[in-house]
Write a protein that holds these residues in place. Structure first.
Motif, mmCIF file in Angstrom:
data_model
loop_
_atom_site.group_PDB
_atom_site.id
_atom_site.type_symbol
_atom_site.label_atom_id
_atom_site.label_comp_id
_atom_site.label_asym_id
_atom_site.label_seq_id
_atom_site.Cartn_x
_atom_site.Cartn_y
_atom_site.Cartn_z
ATOM 1 N N THR A 4 0.846 -1.187 0.000
ATOM 2 C CA THR A 4 0.000 0.000 0.000
ATOM 3 C C THR A 4 0.884 1.240 0.000
ATOM 4 O O THR A 4 2.032 1.205 0.426
ATOM 5 C CB THR A 4 -0.914 0.039 1.236
ATOM 6 O OG1 THR A 4 -0.103 -0.071 2.422
ATOM 7 C CG2 THR A 4 -1.928 -1.091 1.204
ATOM 8 N N ARG A 5 0.326 2.347 -0.462
ATOM 9 C CA ARG A 5 1.064 3.598 -0.480
ATOM 10 C C ARG A 5 0.103 4.770 -0.380
ATOM 11 O O ARG A 5 -1.089 4.636 -0.705
ATOM 12 C CB ARG A 5 1.865 3.736 -1.783
ATOM 13 C CG ARG A 5 0.987 3.857 -3.027
ATOM 14 C CD ARG A 5 1.802 3.908 -4.300
ATOM 15 N NE ARG A 5 0.921 3.980 -5.472
ATOM 16 C CZ ARG A 5 0.553 5.128 -6.040
ATOM 17 N NH1 ARG A 5 0.956 6.292 -5.543
ATOM 18 N NH2 ARG A 5 -0.234 5.118 -7.112
ATOM 19 N N ILE A 6 0.607 5.899 0.078
ATOM 20 C CA ILE A 6 -0.158 7.137 0.016
ATOM 21 C C ILE A 6 0.031 7.710 -1.376
ATOM 22 O O ILE A 6 1.157 8.003 -1.798
ATOM 23 C CB ILE A 6 0.310 8.143 1.079
ATOM 24 C CG1 ILE A 6 0.035 7.594 2.485
ATOM 25 C CG2 ILE A 6 -0.397 9.479 0.892
ATOM 26 C CD1 ILE A 6 0.502 8.519 3.605
ATOM 27 N N ALA A 7 -1.072 7.871 -2.105
ATOM 28 C CA ALA A 7 -1.007 8.363 -3.475
ATOM 29 C C ALA A 7 -1.130 9.877 -3.544
ATOM 30 O O ALA A 7 -0.558 10.511 -4.442
ATOM 31 C CB ALA A 7 -2.105 7.714 -4.319
ATOM 32 N N ALA A 8 -1.887 10.480 -2.631
ATOM 33 C CA ALA A 8 -2.120 11.923 -2.687
ATOM 34 C C ALA A 8 -2.642 12.407 -1.340
ATOM 35 O O ALA A 8 -3.175 11.631 -0.534
ATOM 36 C CB ALA A 8 -3.118 12.263 -3.788
ATOM 37 N N LEU A 9 -2.499 13.696 -1.121
ATOM 38 C CA LEU A 9 -2.946 14.325 0.122
ATOM 39 C C LEU A 9 -3.715 15.601 -0.192
ATOM 40 O O LEU A 9 -3.612 16.173 -1.283
ATOM 41 C CB LEU A 9 -1.752 14.657 1.013
ATOM 42 C CG LEU A 9 -1.000 13.458 1.591
ATOM 43 C CD1 LEU A 9 0.437 13.821 1.870
ATOM 44 C CD2 LEU A 9 -1.676 12.959 2.858
ATOM 45 N N GLY A 10 -4.477 16.055 0.794
ATOM 46 C CA GLY A 10 -5.185 17.320 0.673
ATOM 47 C C GLY A 10 -5.546 17.821 2.050
ATOM 48 O O GLY A 10 -5.575 17.050 3.014
ATOM 49 N N HIS A 11 -5.798 19.116 2.183
ATOM 50 C CA HIS A 11 -6.183 19.649 3.490
ATOM 51 C C HIS A 11 -7.099 20.849 3.332
ATOM 52 O O HIS A 11 -7.201 21.445 2.260
ATOM 53 C CB HIS A 11 -4.951 20.028 4.312
ATOM 54 C CG HIS A 11 -4.156 21.166 3.753
ATOM 55 N ND1 HIS A 11 -3.146 20.981 2.828
ATOM 56 C CD2 HIS A 11 -4.206 22.509 3.983
ATOM 57 C CE1 HIS A 11 -2.602 22.139 2.514
ATOM 58 N NE2 HIS A 11 -3.234 23.095 3.200
ATOM 59 N N HIS A 12 -7.756 21.177 4.427
ATOM 60 C CA HIS A 12 -8.653 22.332 4.470
ATOM 61 C C HIS A 12 -8.559 22.981 5.841
ATOM 62 O O HIS A 12 -8.525 22.291 6.862
ATOM 63 C CB HIS A 12 -10.111 21.902 4.231
ATOM 64 C CG HIS A 12 -11.089 23.010 4.476
ATOM 65 N ND1 HIS A 12 -11.495 23.875 3.485
ATOM 66 C CD2 HIS A 12 -11.736 23.417 5.611
ATOM 67 C CE1 HIS A 12 -12.335 24.766 3.993
ATOM 68 N NE2 HIS A 12 -12.500 24.509 5.275
ATOM 69 N N GLN A 13 -8.503 24.312 5.840
ATOM 70 C CA GLN A 13 -8.573 25.073 7.077
ATOM 71 C C GLN A 13 -9.562 26.225 6.918
ATOM 72 O O GLN A 13 -9.652 26.830 5.841
ATOM 73 C CB GLN A 13 -7.198 25.628 7.468
ATOM 74 C CG GLN A 13 -6.219 24.561 7.912
ATOM 75 C CD GLN A 13 -4.928 25.155 8.434
ATOM 76 O OE1 GLN A 13 -4.050 25.553 7.677
ATOM 77 N NE2 GLN A 13 -4.800 25.213 9.760
ATOM 78 N N PRO A 14 -10.285 26.539 7.974
ATOM 79 C CA PRO A 14 -11.198 27.690 7.912
ATOM 80 C C PRO A 14 -10.419 28.979 7.659
ATOM 81 O O PRO A 14 -9.220 29.068 7.925
ATOM 82 C CB PRO A 14 -11.850 27.701 9.297
ATOM 83 C CG PRO A 14 -11.648 26.325 9.838
ATOM 84 C CD PRO A 14 -10.348 25.854 9.267
ATOM 85 N N ASP A 289 6.840 21.618 -0.534
ATOM 86 C CA ASP A 289 8.018 20.899 -1.046
ATOM 87 C C ASP A 289 9.133 20.800 -0.014
ATOM 88 O O ASP A 289 10.316 20.854 -0.355
ATOM 89 C CB ASP A 289 8.556 21.578 -2.313
ATOM 90 C CG ASP A 289 7.608 21.456 -3.491
ATOM 91 O OD1 ASP A 289 6.963 20.407 -3.616
ATOM 92 O OD2 ASP A 289 7.504 22.426 -4.265
ATOM 93 N N GLU A 290 8.768 20.597 1.242
ATOM 94 C CA GLU A 290 9.769 20.488 2.295
ATOM 95 C C GLU A 290 10.275 19.057 2.475
ATOM 96 O O GLU A 290 11.288 18.846 3.148
ATOM 97 C CB GLU A 290 9.209 21.020 3.617
ATOM 98 C CG GLU A 290 8.933 22.516 3.603
ATOM 99 C CD GLU A 290 8.542 23.052 4.958
ATOM 100 O OE1 GLU A 290 9.045 22.522 5.975
ATOM 101 O OE2 GLU A 290 7.737 23.988 5.012
ATOM 102 N N VAL A 291 9.557 18.096 1.885
ATOM 103 C CA VAL A 291 9.953 16.692 1.977
ATOM 104 C C VAL A 291 9.943 16.107 0.569
ATOM 105 O O VAL A 291 8.936 16.201 -0.126
ATOM 106 C CB VAL A 291 9.003 15.882 2.881
ATOM 107 C CG1 VAL A 291 9.511 14.458 3.060
ATOM 108 C CG2 VAL A 291 8.838 16.555 4.233
ATOM 109 N N PRO A 292 11.027 15.500 0.119
ATOM 110 C CA PRO A 292 11.078 14.971 -1.253
ATOM 111 C C PRO A 292 10.226 13.720 -1.424
ATOM 112 O O PRO A 292 10.048 12.930 -0.494
ATOM 113 C CB PRO A 292 12.562 14.668 -1.456
ATOM 114 C CG PRO A 292 13.098 14.427 -0.080
ATOM 115 C CD PRO A 292 12.327 15.353 0.820
ATOM 116 N N SER A 293 9.721 13.550 -2.628
ATOM 117 C CA SER A 293 8.943 12.362 -2.952
ATOM 118 C C SER A 293 9.807 11.118 -2.767
ATOM 119 O O SER A 293 10.976 11.091 -3.146
ATOM 120 C CB SER A 293 8.449 12.447 -4.398
ATOM 121 O OG SER A 293 7.764 11.270 -4.772
#
Length: 316
Positions: A4-14, A289-293
């Motif tokens: 398994t792997r993390i394919a993508a991320l997303g976030h939301h803040q008010p 981009d603080e952590v490389p793929s």
């Protein structure tokens, strides 16, 4: 079994920002007192009509879009939350409806601040067993709904937001989501509380939580790296639960990290967002981009229960 792997991320803040000066208008405190004890400078607070579901759907939609997958590809949706007021349909089911995900298994998971990493491990196990190929995992909290705004020891900590991860199976020999280290100490569960049938309020024994987190949890975090087959010095980043900057600093000091390792400190600008804090902080690190793929990242969360869950993941 597939990996398994993390394919993508997303976030939301008010959009609403609450500063320490704003809090000083509500309770007897000031900027220096808050910064010294918590390291927090600002936090995001949702409007009255912005729900946990709204934030979860926004974060989840961003992760889904970034993955390039279609809604019908998703077979599992889990929302980790302890602050959602809706019981049925679940927040996960409401998110699936908004994102037009048809037929997925949907449920909410409440493991307090450790909710997201617990849900991530649960989803990875499900995918490895072949019950789904892709899963959407979201941590979402509206802690402002359960904050006691008269208690300066807790109201200065909390914020709102959501973070999401789209995880997929992979045929690669490399495991993108490492073995989970998880557990609980229920005999000390009252140290962090959110109890009551009507208008529950967050409360905790802050000193007890600090002692527990800084003395007992470093060894557990180390174990997550050992199970993943790497040293803590191999880590490119560490994303712990954003409970309190002082806890984060004390915990990570004991992990023997290399000098270049990035330590997530989103708590400074976002406050403690409970189950949302790890995916929110991770998503923002990657956005900047603080952590490389491909780099190894330790995710480690802890809190109410007292519970913990952590794993090493490969940065998407």
């Amino acid at each position: 079994m597939p990996g398994t792997r993390i394919a993508a991320l997303g976030h939301h803040q008010p959009s609403r920002v609450m500063t320490n000066a704003d809090l000083a208008q509500l309770v007897e405190t000031d900027d220096a007192w808050i910064r010294q004890r918590t390291g927090i400078v600002t936090r995001k607070i949702a409007e009255q009509d912005e729900s946990v579901t709204d934030m979860a759907a926004s974060a989840g939609g961003k992760a889904l879009a970034a993955s390039g997958l279609a809604p019908e590809d998703i077979g599992l949706v889990i929302v980790a939350t302890c602050s959602a007021m809706d019981r049925c349909p679940s927040v996960a089911a409401q998110v699936a409806a908004r994102l037009q995900v048809p037929g997925a298994v949907c449920f909410d998971l409440n493991n307090g601040c450790a909710g997201f990493t617990t849900a991530l491990a649960s989803a990875a196990h499900t995918l490895k067993a072949g019950a789904a190929r892709h899963a959407l995992i979201i941590g979402a909290e509206k802690m402002s709904d359960v904050t006691d705004w008269t208690d300066r020891s807790t109201c200065v900590l909390l914020g709102d937001g959501a973070g999401a991860a789209l995880i997929s199976t992979t045929t690669s020999e490399h495991e993108g989501i490492g073995p989970v280290v998880w557990g609980s100490d229920p005999q000390r569960g009252a140290s962090v509380r959110l109890q009551g049938a009507w208008q529950p309020r967050f409360a905790q024994d802050g000193q007890a939580v600090y002692r527990w987190a800084t003395s007992e949890l470093p060894a557990i975090a180390q174990d997550a790296c050992t199970r993943a087959g790497i040293s803590t010095r191999d880590l490119a980043a560490v994303v712990t639960h954003q409970a309190n900057l002082r806890i984060i600093e004390a915990l990570t000091r004991r992990l023997d990290l290399c000098d270049s390792a990035v330590i997530a400190k989103d708590v400074v600008e976002s406050g403690n967002t409970s189950a949302a804090s790890v995916p929110l902080a991770l998503s923002k690190l990657i956005e900047r981009d603080e952590v490389p793929s491909g780099a190894p990242v330790l995710l480690f969360s802890f809190g109410g229960g007292l519970s913990w869950a952590g794993q090493v993941v490969t940065c998407p």
